[in-house]
Design an enzyme around this catalytic site. Sequence first.
Site, PDB file in Angstrom:
ATOM      1  N   HIS A 111     -20.085  -9.326  19.078  1.00 49.52           N
ATOM      2  CA  HIS A 111     -19.385  -9.948  18.124  1.00 49.52           C
ATOM      3  C   HIS A 111     -17.810  -9.586  18.446  1.00 49.52           C
ATOM      4  CE1 HIS A 111     -22.938 -10.993  15.988  1.00 49.52           C
ATOM      5  NE2 HIS A 111     -22.190 -11.749  15.067  1.00 49.52           N
ATOM      6  N   HIS A 150     -23.797  -2.085  12.988  1.00 46.87           N
ATOM      7  CA  HIS A 150     -22.983  -1.580  14.179  1.00 46.87           C
ATOM      8  C   HIS A 150     -22.200  -0.255  13.493  1.00 46.87           C
ATOM      9  CE1 HIS A 150     -23.690  -3.927  17.640  1.00 46.87           C
ATOM     10  NE2 HIS A 150     -23.351  -5.092  16.868  1.00 46.87           N
TER      11      HIS A 150
END
Length: 187
Positions: A111, A150
């Site tokens: 991302h 993450h």
Amino acid sequence: MIDFLYSIDVALFYFINHNLQNPVFDKFFPFITEVKHWHITFILLWGISFFKGGRKGKVAAIGAILVIVLSDQISSSLLKNWIQRIRPCNVLTDVHLLAGCTSSFSFPSSHAVNNFAMAVFFYRFFPNLKYPLFITAFLVALSRPYCGVHYPSDVFLGGIIGASIGYILSIVAIKTDLLIKTYIEKK
């Protein structure tokens, strides 16, 4: 030294994942982390560039396709499989999980790589869009540790990797645009 850096990463992860937690962010960040929501932004930007941006916009739009393909493949297929870092939601306890925790690897955040690659690339063509581009990339990147999937270093270094890819490919695209312009002017 690696243990020390990891402990900082975990502390930052818990700060973002727990201390910033609130009902507004709990709705906003899962929404913005969803790929289909930020893809809409880039599809609109691509369409405006291609159909309304003249020659420069067409070069930017075609270059953007290469940017997203390369940034995604470098992060998802190459780096993740080489580094093989386990996601925090699969390792840490007490994760405030707001997105699906997959078994895919964590480093780098695709991302962050993709959004910063596109932000830098489009910024180089359209500098007046710098604030929306970089704010969007930053918020998407921040959404990843906030949603529990993450570590902060995954998104920070992913952003640097993506920005580098976007910058390098923007140089190629800008030179291509200049070559096309020169060719047209000579005719």
